[in-house]
Motif scaffolding. Structure first.
Motif, PDB file in Angstrom:
ATOM      1  N   MET A  65       0.834  -1.178   0.000  1.00 11.42           N
ATOM      2  CA  MET A  65       0.000   0.000   0.000  1.00 11.42           C
ATOM      3  C   MET A  65       0.878   1.239   0.000  1.00 11.42           C
ATOM      4  O   MET A  65       1.908   1.263   0.640  1.00 11.42           O
ATOM      5  CB  MET A  65      -0.891   0.049   1.236  1.00 11.42           C
ATOM      6  N   GLN A  66       0.420   2.227  -0.700  1.00  7.96           N
ATOM      7  CA  GLN A  66       1.167   3.474  -0.764  1.00  7.96           C
ATOM      8  C   GLN A  66       0.947   4.300   0.501  1.00  7.96           C
ATOM      9  O   GLN A  66      -0.102   4.241   1.113  1.00  7.96           O
ATOM     10  CB  GLN A  66       0.688   4.302  -1.948  1.00  7.96           C
ATOM     11  N   ARG A  67       1.944   5.068   0.829  1.00 14.95           N
ATOM     12  CA  ARG A  67       1.803   5.989   1.954  1.00 14.95           C
ATOM     13  C   ARG A  67       1.029   7.202   1.472  1.00 14.95           C
ATOM     14  O   ARG A  67       1.314   7.776   0.448  1.00 14.95           O
ATOM     15  CB  ARG A  67       3.185   6.398   2.448  1.00 14.95           C
ATOM     16  N   ARG A  68       0.026   7.581   2.224  1.00 13.67           N
ATOM     17  CA  ARG A  68      -0.801   8.716   1.815  1.00 13.67           C
ATOM     18  C   ARG A  68      -0.283   9.992   2.463  1.00 13.67           C
ATOM     19  O   ARG A  68       0.334   9.962   3.523  1.00 13.67           O
ATOM     20  CB  ARG A  68      -2.252   8.487   2.205  1.00 13.67           C
ATOM     21  N   PRO A  69      -0.530  11.119   1.808  1.00 18.48           N
ATOM     22  CA  PRO A  69      -0.108  12.393   2.402  1.00 18.48           C
ATOM     23  C   PRO A  69      -0.888  12.686   3.675  1.00 18.48           C
ATOM     24  O   PRO A  69      -2.058  12.347   3.774  1.00 18.48           O
ATOM     25  CB  PRO A  69      -0.428  13.424   1.318  1.00 18.48           C
ATOM     26  N   ARG A  70      -0.229  13.274   4.633  1.00 19.97           N
ATOM     27  CA  ARG A  70      -0.887  13.597   5.904  1.00 19.97           C
ATOM     28  C   ARG A  70      -1.347  15.038   5.896  1.00 19.97           C
ATOM     29  O   ARG A  70      -0.905  15.844   5.109  1.00 19.97           O
ATOM     30  CB  ARG A  70       0.091  13.373   7.052  1.00 19.97           C
ATOM     31  N   GLY A  71      -2.260  15.337   6.816  1.00 23.89           N
ATOM     32  CA  GLY A  71      -2.701  16.717   6.976  1.00 23.89           C
ATOM     33  C   GLY A  71      -4.040  16.979   6.322  1.00 23.89           C
ATOM     34  O   GLY A  71      -4.712  16.082   5.855  1.00 23.89           O
ATOM     35  N   VAL A  72      -4.400  18.252   6.305  1.00 24.41           N
ATOM     36  CA  VAL A  72      -5.679  18.674   5.761  1.00 24.41           C
ATOM     37  C   VAL A  72      -5.617  18.589   4.234  1.00 24.41           C
ATOM     38  O   VAL A  72      -4.656  19.030   3.620  1.00 24.41           O
ATOM     39  CB  VAL A  72      -6.025  20.099   6.236  1.00 24.41           C
ATOM     40  N   SER A  73      -6.666  18.020   3.653  1.00 26.94           N
ATOM     41  CA  SER A  73      -6.704  17.797   2.217  1.00 26.94           C
ATOM     42  C   SER A  73      -8.114  18.096   1.707  1.00 26.94           C
ATOM     43  O   SER A  73      -9.039  18.273   2.492  1.00 26.94           O
ATOM     44  CB  SER A  73      -6.310  16.351   1.932  1.00 26.94           C
ATOM     45  N   PRO A  74      -8.295  18.163   0.387  1.00 24.09           N
ATOM     46  CA  PRO A  74      -9.615  18.542  -0.156  1.00 24.09           C
ATOM     47  C   PRO A  74     -10.759  17.631   0.317  1.00 24.09           C
ATOM     48  O   PRO A  74     -11.818  18.125   0.686  1.00 24.09           O
ATOM     49  CB  PRO A  74      -9.428  18.442  -1.674  1.00 24.09           C
ATOM     50  N   GLY A  75     -10.535  16.324   0.308  1.00 22.54           N
ATOM     51  CA  GLY A  75     -11.587  15.406   0.745  1.00 22.54           C
ATOM     52  C   GLY A  75     -11.958  15.612   2.203  1.00 22.54           C
ATOM     53  O   GLY A  75     -13.129  15.585   2.581  1.00 22.54           O
ATOM     54  N   LEU A  76     -10.957  15.834   3.032  1.00 22.47           N
ATOM     55  CA  LEU A  76     -11.196  16.068   4.458  1.00 22.47           C
ATOM     56  C   LEU A  76     -11.918  17.399   4.669  1.00 22.47           C
ATOM     57  O   LEU A  76     -12.867  17.474   5.459  1.00 22.47           O
ATOM     58  CB  LEU A  76      -9.882  16.046   5.232  1.00 22.47           C
ATOM     59  N   LEU A  77     -11.505  18.429   3.961  1.00 20.30           N
ATOM     60  CA  LEU A  77     -12.177  19.731   4.083  1.00 20.30           C
ATOM     61  C   LEU A  77     -13.643  19.639   3.654  1.00 20.30           C
ATOM     62  O   LEU A  77     -14.531  20.182   4.325  1.00 20.30           O
ATOM     63  CB  LEU A  77     -11.457  20.791   3.255  1.00 20.30           C
ATOM     64  N   LEU A  78     -13.898  18.930   2.570  1.00 17.15           N
ATOM     65  CA  LEU A  78     -15.272  18.753   2.102  1.00 17.15           C
ATOM     66  C   LEU A  78     -16.096  17.954   3.113  1.00 17.15           C
ATOM     67  O   LEU A  78     -17.250  18.282   3.380  1.00 17.15           O
ATOM     68  CB  LEU A  78     -15.282  18.072   0.732  1.00 17.15           C
ATOM     69  N   LEU A  79     -15.494  16.931   3.698  1.00 17.62           N
ATOM     70  CA  LEU A  79     -16.180  16.139   4.729  1.00 17.62           C
ATOM     71  C   LEU A  79     -16.543  17.020   5.925  1.00 17.62           C
ATOM     72  O   LEU A  79     -17.686  16.985   6.405  1.00 17.62           O
ATOM     73  CB  LEU A  79     -15.301  14.970   5.172  1.00 17.62           C
ATOM     74  N   LEU A  80     -15.602  17.810   6.405  1.00 20.51           N
ATOM     75  CA  LEU A  80     -15.868  18.689   7.546  1.00 20.51           C
ATOM     76  C   LEU A  80     -16.952  19.714   7.211  1.00 20.51           C
ATOM     77  O   LEU A  80     -17.807  20.021   8.044  1.00 20.51           O
ATOM     78  CB  LEU A  80     -14.581  19.375   8.006  1.00 20.51           C
ATOM     79  N   TYR A  81     -16.930  20.220   5.986  1.00 17.96           N
ATOM     80  CA  TYR A  81     -17.967  21.147   5.548  1.00 17.96           C
ATOM     81  C   TYR A  81     -19.337  20.478   5.570  1.00 17.96           C
ATOM     82  O   TYR A  81     -20.311  21.059   6.080  1.00 17.96           O
ATOM     83  CB  TYR A  81     -17.649  21.681   4.142  1.00 17.96           C
ATOM     84  N   GLN A  82     -19.426  19.271   5.044  1.00 20.51           N
ATOM     85  CA  GLN A  82     -20.712  18.566   4.989  1.00 20.51           C
ATOM     86  C   GLN A  82     -21.224  18.242   6.404  1.00 20.51           C
ATOM     87  O   GLN A  82     -22.413  18.357   6.667  1.00 20.51           O
ATOM     88  CB  GLN A  82     -20.576  17.294   4.161  1.00 20.51           C
ATOM     89  N   ILE A  83     -20.308  17.872   7.294  1.00 20.21           N
ATOM     90  CA  ILE A  83     -20.704  17.629   8.686  1.00 20.21           C
ATOM     91  C   ILE A  83     -21.252  18.912   9.297  1.00 20.21           C
ATOM     92  O   ILE A  83     -22.267  18.896   9.999  1.00 20.21           O
ATOM     93  CB  ILE A  83     -19.517  17.065   9.499  1.00 20.21           C
ATOM     94  N   SER A  84     -20.597  20.034   9.018  1.00 22.55           N
ATOM     95  CA  SER A  84     -21.070  21.313   9.569  1.00 22.55           C
ATOM     96  C   SER A  84     -22.443  21.687   8.998  1.00 22.55           C
ATOM     97  O   SER A  84     -23.247  22.316   9.683  1.00 22.55           O
ATOM     98  CB  SER A  84     -20.055  22.425   9.311  1.00 22.55           C
ATOM     99  N   GLN A  85     -22.720  21.315   7.757  1.00 20.97           N
ATOM    100  CA  GLN A  85     -24.020  21.600   7.151  1.00 20.97           C
ATOM    101  C   GLN A  85     -25.132  20.802   7.826  1.00 20.97           C
ATOM    102  O   GLN A  85     -26.245  21.297   7.988  1.00 20.97           O
ATOM    103  CB  GLN A  85     -23.997  21.293   5.650  1.00 20.97           C
ATOM    104  N   VAL A  86     -24.832  19.569   8.224  1.00 26.71           N
ATOM    105  CA  VAL A  86     -25.818  18.757   8.955  1.00 26.71           C
ATOM    106  C   VAL A  86     -25.982  19.317  10.362  1.00 26.71           C
ATOM    107  O   VAL A  86     -27.087  19.366  10.887  1.00 26.71           O
ATOM    108  CB  VAL A  86     -25.383  17.273   8.992  1.00 26.71           C
ATOM    109  N   GLY A  87     -24.874  19.740  10.956  1.00 25.10           N
ATOM    110  CA  GLY A  87     -24.885  20.284  12.317  1.00 25.10           C
ATOM    111  C   GLY A  87     -24.572  19.203  13.329  1.00 25.10           C
ATOM    112  O   GLY A  87     -25.227  18.158  13.337  1.00 25.10           O
TER     113      GLY A  87
END
Length: 189
Positions: free
Chosen positions: A1-23
């Motif tokens: 398996m490849q090592r993935r980049p760490r830290g904040v990324s587009p998918g994570l930012l979008l996930l956090l945004y969607q969670i905030s939209q649900v509340g």
């Protein structure tokens, strides 16, 4: 398996945004806990993916059974995390409210382990059927198997519903398969 980049990324930012939209106040406790655990382990993995992924070789032959518990909660990249956690958010809200938190938590734990066992049994069957031992080395991570089990449970408790997958109305009993194909087309591998 490849090592993935760490830290904040587009998918994570979008996930956090969607969670905030649900509340946060609208997300039941176990569902929120699963989301937080998966995001935390994405940002702070316990070990490299190659040391937590689940395979017949690692779990059965090398008796590294802890991978049954670790693999479902680690993700290959930010989009893998995003798709799985958006699915968890929707399924968790519906099922946890219906089943109540304690029962839903129990189901998550049981499904997390059982899906890994089923994965290994299927890999062993492929080894036997194709007479190809290389399949014992296939290594997987992620929450997808648990999500598909939750989808079956959701269809049981909510029969005849129509879901929207990429804007298309689909009967819920088929939606998990359409969702699987859509995710594969959007994010192959």
């Amino acid at each position: 398996m490849q090592r993935r980049p760490r830290g904040v990324s587009p998918g994570l930012l979008l996930l956090l945004y969607q969670i905030s939209q649900v509340g946060l106040q609208n997300i039941p406790s176990v569902t929120l806990g699963v989301l937080v655990l998966n995001i935390f382990l994405f940002l702070n993995p316990l070990r490299p993916l190659s040391e937590v992924c689940l395979s017949v070789n690692e779990a059965v032959h090398k008796k590294n059974w802890q991978r049954l518990l670790l693999a479902p909660f680690h993700h290959a990249d930010d989009w893998h995390l995003y798709y799985n956690m958006i699915s968890m958010l929707w399924k968790g809200i519906m099922l946890e409210r219906k089943l109540k938190s304690m029962w839903f938590a129990y189901i998550i734990v049981v499904f997390s382990v059982l899906i890994g066992i089923v994965y290994m049994v299927l890999e062993l069957l492929v080894v036997v059927i194709l007479d190809d031992p290389s399949y014992e080395m296939n290594c997987g991570v992620g929450f997808s198997g648990v999500l598909f089990a939750l989808k079956v449970l959701n269809n049981h408790y909510n029969p005849g519903r129509v879901s929207s997958v990429l804007g298309l109305p689909i009967y819920s009993k088929y939606a998990c398969w359409v969702e699987l194909v859509a995710i594969h087309l959007i994010s192959p591998g």
